[in-house]
Enzyme design. Structure first.
Site, PDB file in Angstrom:
ATOM      1  N   GLY A   1     -33.533 -11.939  15.333  1.00 15.68           N
ATOM      2  CA  GLY A   1     -34.808 -12.494  14.867  1.00 15.68           C
ATOM      3  C   GLY A   1     -34.630 -13.053  13.472  1.00 15.68           C
ATOM      4  O   GLY A   1     -34.075 -12.374  12.597  1.00 15.68           O
TER       5      GLY A   1
ATOM      6  N   SER B   1     -58.106 -18.818   7.762  1.00 10.15           N
ATOM      7  CA  SER B   1     -57.530 -17.789   6.884  1.00 10.15           C
ATOM      8  C   SER B   1     -58.601 -16.994   6.133  1.00 10.15           C
ATOM      9  O   SER B   1     -59.641 -17.523   5.735  1.00 10.15           O
ATOM     10  CB  SER B   1     -56.589 -18.452   5.874  1.00 10.15           C
ATOM     11  OG  SER B   1     -56.234 -17.527   4.876  1.00 10.15           O
TER      12      SER B   1
ATOM     13  N   ARG C   1     -60.486  -6.092   8.100  1.00  9.00           N
ATOM     14  CA  ARG C   1     -60.661  -6.927   9.300  1.00  9.00           C
ATOM     15  C   ARG C   1     -61.285  -6.181  10.467  1.00  9.00           C
ATOM     16  O   ARG C   1     -62.071  -6.752  11.226  1.00  9.00           O
ATOM     17  CB  ARG C   1     -59.309  -7.507   9.716  1.00  9.00           C
ATOM     18  CG  ARG C   1     -58.825  -8.513   8.718  1.00  9.00           C
ATOM     19  CD  ARG C   1     -57.423  -8.976   8.974  1.00  9.00           C
ATOM     20  NE  ARG C   1     -57.055  -9.910   7.919  1.00  9.00           N
ATOM     21  CZ  ARG C   1     -55.859 -10.457   7.785  1.00  9.00           C
ATOM     22  NH1 ARG C   1     -54.906 -10.153   8.644  1.00  9.00           N
ATOM     23  NH2 ARG C   1     -55.607 -11.297   6.823  1.00  9.00           N
TER      24      ARG C   1
HETATM   25  C1  LIG Z   1     -51.702 -17.444  11.840  1.00  9.06           C
HETATM   26  C2  LIG Z   1     -51.130 -16.291  11.071  1.00  9.06           C
HETATM   27  C3  LIG Z   1     -51.358 -16.186   9.705  1.00  9.06           C
HETATM   28  C4  LIG Z   1     -50.849 -15.102   8.992  1.00  9.06           C
HETATM   29  N1  LIG Z   1     -51.078 -15.039   7.644  1.00  9.06           N
HETATM   30  C5  LIG Z   1     -50.569 -14.002   6.933  1.00  9.06           C
HETATM   31  C6  LIG Z   1     -50.765 -13.932   5.521  1.00  9.06           C
HETATM   32  O1  LIG Z   1     -51.363 -14.805   4.913  1.00  9.06           O
HETATM   33  N2  LIG Z   1     -50.237 -12.860   4.869  1.00  9.06           N
HETATM   34  C7  LIG Z   1     -49.553 -11.858   5.499  1.00  9.06           C
HETATM   35  O2  LIG Z   1     -49.117 -10.924   4.848  1.00  9.06           O
HETATM   36  N3  LIG Z   1     -49.326 -11.928   6.837  1.00  9.06           N
HETATM   37  C8  LIG Z   1     -49.815 -12.969   7.563  1.00  9.06           C
HETATM   38  N4  LIG Z   1     -49.583 -13.039   8.913  1.00  9.06           N
HETATM   39  C9  LIG Z   1     -48.670 -12.051   9.539  1.00  9.06           C
HETATM   40  C10 LIG Z   1     -47.230 -12.385   9.175  1.00  9.06           C
HETATM   41  O3  LIG Z   1     -47.050 -13.770   9.166  1.00  9.06           O
HETATM   42  C11 LIG Z   1     -46.232 -11.758  10.160  1.00  9.06           C
HETATM   43  O4  LIG Z   1     -46.541 -10.427  10.401  1.00  9.06           O
HETATM   44  C12 LIG Z   1     -44.807 -11.824   9.592  1.00  9.06           C
HETATM   45  O5  LIG Z   1     -44.513 -13.129   9.167  1.00  9.06           O
HETATM   46  C13 LIG Z   1     -43.830 -11.346  10.648  1.00  9.06           C
HETATM   47  O6  LIG Z   1     -42.522 -11.652  10.242  1.00  9.06           O
HETATM   48  P1  LIG Z   1     -41.298 -11.195  11.160  1.00  9.06           P
HETATM   49  O7  LIG Z   1     -40.080 -11.730  10.528  1.00  9.06           O
HETATM   50  O8  LIG Z   1     -41.387  -9.759  11.423  1.00  9.06           O
HETATM   51  O9  LIG Z   1     -41.570 -11.907  12.562  1.00  9.06           O
HETATM   52  P2  LIG Z   1     -41.542 -13.444  13.020  1.00  9.06           P
HETATM   53  O10 LIG Z   1     -41.792 -14.379  11.923  1.00  9.06           O
HETATM   54  O11 LIG Z   1     -42.446 -13.499  14.199  1.00  9.06           O
HETATM   55  O12 LIG Z   1     -40.048 -13.663  13.484  1.00  9.06           O
HETATM   56  C14 LIG Z   1     -39.566 -13.093  14.676  1.00  9.06           C
HETATM   57  C15 LIG Z   1     -38.207 -13.670  14.986  1.00  9.06           C
HETATM   58  O13 LIG Z   1     -37.702 -13.019  16.150  1.00  9.06           O
HETATM   59  C16 LIG Z   1     -37.283 -13.987  17.093  1.00  9.06           C
HETATM   60  N5  LIG Z   1     -37.415 -13.423  18.434  1.00  9.06           N
HETATM   61  C17 LIG Z   1     -38.536 -13.153  19.133  1.00  9.06           C
HETATM   62  N6  LIG Z   1     -38.214 -12.659  20.344  1.00  9.06           N
HETATM   63  C18 LIG Z   1     -36.868 -12.607  20.387  1.00  9.06           C
HETATM   64  C19 LIG Z   1     -35.939 -12.191  21.377  1.00  9.06           C
HETATM   65  N7  LIG Z   1     -36.312 -11.730  22.561  1.00  9.06           N
HETATM   66  N8  LIG Z   1     -34.619 -12.303  21.097  1.00  9.06           N
HETATM   67  C20 LIG Z   1     -34.191 -12.763  19.883  1.00  9.06           C
HETATM   68  N9  LIG Z   1     -35.045 -13.143  18.910  1.00  9.06           N
HETATM   69  C21 LIG Z   1     -36.355 -13.073  19.174  1.00  9.06           C
HETATM   70  C22 LIG Z   1     -38.180 -15.183  16.833  1.00  9.06           C
HETATM   71  O14 LIG Z   1     -37.624 -16.374  17.352  1.00  9.06           O
HETATM   72  C23 LIG Z   1     -38.224 -15.158  15.315  1.00  9.06           C
HETATM   73  O15 LIG Z   1     -37.052 -15.755  14.799  1.00  9.06           O
HETATM   74  C24 LIG Z   1     -50.098 -14.101   9.654  1.00  9.06           C
HETATM   75  C25 LIG Z   1     -49.868 -14.200  11.027  1.00  9.06           C
HETATM   76  C26 LIG Z   1     -50.380 -15.270  11.729  1.00  9.06           C
HETATM   77  C27 LIG Z   1     -50.150 -15.356  13.208  1.00  9.06           C
END
Ligand SMILES: Cc1cc2nc3c(=O)[nH]c(=O)nc-3n(C[C@H](O)[C@H](O)[C@H](O)COP(=O)(O)OP(=O)(O)OC[C@H]3O[C@@H](n4cnc5c(N)ncnc54)[C@H](O)[C@@H]3O)c2cc1C
Length: 543
Positions: free
Chosen positions: A7, A246, A281
């Protein structure tokens, strides 16, 4: 030492950079480039107490708000670690090129966000997530050039390779060819994001399907707080997804209301006073759920200048999808599934129940309890990614794992049996049925009857999934099976928590009960799921 990170959103990128800084060789594997990770969607901001003299803010208050927002089921010392590290994390992001918005004195600007007693959310215009991802990619490239980070695109996680109770790599399916690829490693960090796909249309990315958590669950990793699903109060309906409005819109002063007898009822302010629109929220979504008619968000009175300067994304989204000018009209809004407080259970070092296997970011459950505060998730993604990387390098000395070719051969042999057919796909229709169950049974308000019905429906769908085996590709087949298992664990977690707390509201048990003031833990053994309460994470107890 070789670290495999699965990821490449903000958590995965942060873990990769920290691992490389600590001298590890990193493979960063994902199906798509980082620019497509859900992380880029984050608009609102990231929390940190940057200037304690401002409004009398303090790290203690950040901890207090986070604990209170999460309804006190997280460990306070764990939350303390997150909030204490926050100022350094934001300053580090600033130093690597995140273009944070500034106040008139040139300091990083900070705004109000839901559930927070002070204005402590730092933001980069209306694209904080995208800016952070861009800066982290740039930083990663510095290590790629010197061969310390290797980025592998087009790989879907399939399963962890576990030998002698230790994780020593992972098996992937190549997106295009369907070919099996095994990557051995001394330690693995799972950073595969949330579980949005289980619910169909949400504010998040449908690429976040929860498969990784579901698959690891069946491989012996426990999951926690699965019933805690965050509904964001303000989203708008569009053909393919729900678009987020947002929380920054309310942070800047936006007001929620519904109309009754020709007058506006500002229900949040009526119930909670001046900061009512910025209640956590779960509280706002529940209040909206009870409103007798359509709820609107009004920001028009903030004026064109402020809206274009600070809320351009809100303006664009409403204009593009609704043809609505937010400088003149109020926005019709409704709650939507947005974030998962639940996920993979880890110890304080972010290690899962399996030695050498770590989890970070939204796929892990650690800091947000029963309800996450806006702005705390980006923070947790960076913090947990870095923390997992540090633990890998400290705890995960190369221990001479099994021969890589043998691991590959074993994994391939295990899969060959299942690979009998690779034809069309009924996956979309299965996933639509699944999301219908999840939305109707795990909505803002739940009850025992609905949850039991949901479990029966999920069982039926699982039986159908078995019948569909022949028509699905191997990966789709596995994906649906494990998404169904994960869904069942979610429904069961909601069923056994016979109280209301944070995002989990039981109409038939509306009170909060002391006996449930802890995290739920789901375990999968011999094909059966069990749920218990109480978290031994801090003691680092392993299964
Ligand atoms: C619209 C929106 C607005 C948001 N705004 C905010 C904000 O303002 N402030 C805040 O704190 N949080 C916010 N959030 C939450 C926050 O963005 C996320 O919780 C955070 O970015 C998650 O990061 P991550 O790296 O864990 O996951 P992600 O960014 O989802 O990355 C996951 C990675 O895993 C990969 N992946 C998925 N499945 C597989 C698989 N089976 N095999 C291999 N790779 C895989 C994907 O391709 C990706 O590269 C928001 C969320 C959304 C949806």
């Amino acid at each position: 030492m070789q670290v495999l990170i699965i990821g490449s959103g903000i958590a995965g990128l942060s873990a990769a950079i920290r691992s490389a800084e600590l001298g590890c060789h990193v493979i960063l594997a994902s199906p798509y480039v980082s620019e497509r990770a859900q992380s880029v969607m984050a608009a609102g901001g990231i929390n940190a107490v940057l200037d304690p003299s401002r409004e009398g803010d303090s790290i203690e208050l950040h901890i207090e708000d986070t604990m209170k927002g999460g309804c006190f089921i997280e460990d306070e010392d764990t939350v303390r670690g997150l909030c204490t590290a926050a100022p350094d994390i934001v300053r580090w992001l600033d130093s690597i090129g995140v273009m944070f918005s500034r106040d008139p004195s040139g300091n990083i600007a900070q705004r109000a966000f839901g559930g927070q007693s002070r204005d402590r959310t730092a933001y980069a215009g209306a694209s904080t997530g995208r800016q952070i991802v861009t800066a982290l990619i740039q930083k990663c490239r510095e290590y790629e050039i010197v061969g310390k980070i290797e980025r592998r695109i087009g790989l879907n996680f399939h399963s962890a390779v576990i030998h002698g109770g230790r994780c020593c790599g992972a098996v992937f399916t190549e997106t295009v060819s369907g070919r099996i690829v095994t990557l051995p490693a001394d330690a693995v960090i799972m950073a595969a994001g949330g579980m949005n796909r289980l619910f169909g249309k949400t504010t998040g990315s449908s690429l976040c399907d929860g498969y990784a958590a579901g698959r690891l669950f069946t491989q012996g990793v426990r999951l926690r707080n699965l019933e805690m699903i965050q509904y964001h109060p303000t989203s708008i309906e569009t053909p393919n997804k729900r678009m987020l409005i947002s929380e920054a819109a309310r942070g800047e002063g936006g007001r929620l209301y519904y109309e009754e007898g020709g007058r506006r009822v500002y229900f949040m302010e009526d119930e909670f006073g001046e900061r009512g629109n910025l209640m956590p929220r779960d509280v706002v979504s529940r209040c909206m759920y009870r409103c007798p008619s359509q709820v609107y968000l009004d920001i028009s009175f903030l004026g064109e200048k402020l809206i274009h300067e600070r809320l351009q994304e809100v303006y664009d989204v409403c204009m593009d999808y609704l043809g609505l000018d937010v400088t003149k009209e109020a926005i019709p809004v409704a709650p939507s599934v947005h974030f998962f407080m639940g996920g993979i259970k880890t110890d304080d070092d972010h290690m899962t129940d399996i030695d050498g296997l770590y989890a970070a970011g939204e796929c892990a459950s650690k800091y947000h309890g029963a309800n996450r505060l806006g702005g705390n998730s980006l923070l947790a993604a960076v913090y947990s990614g870095r923390k997992a990387a540090e633990a890998c390098s400290e705890r995960g000395e190369a221990k001479g794992g099994p021969d890589a070719d043998a691991v590959t051969a074993e994994a391939e042999a295990g899969l060959a049996a299942a690979k009998s057919s690779d034809k069309g796909t009924a996956a979309d229709s299965m996933l639509m049925k699944l999301s219908a169950i999840m939305n109707s049974r795990l909505g803002i308000a739940r009850d025992e009857k609905g949850l039991r019905a949901g479990l029966a429906e999920a069982e039926e769908l699982a039986a159908e999934a078995v019948r569909y085996d022949e028509g699905l590709s191997v990966y789709e087949n596995l994906r649906i099976k494990h998404m169904l298992i994960l869904s069942k664990a979610m429904l069961m977690s909601a069923l056994v928590r016979e109280e209301s707390r944070g995002a989990h509201y039981r109409q038939d048990c509306p009170e909060t009960k002391d006996e449930f003031c802890s995290c739920s833990v789901a375990e999968y053994k011999d094909g059966a799921i069990s749920i218990s309460f109480g978290d031994d994470a801090r003691s680092g107890v392993k299964k």
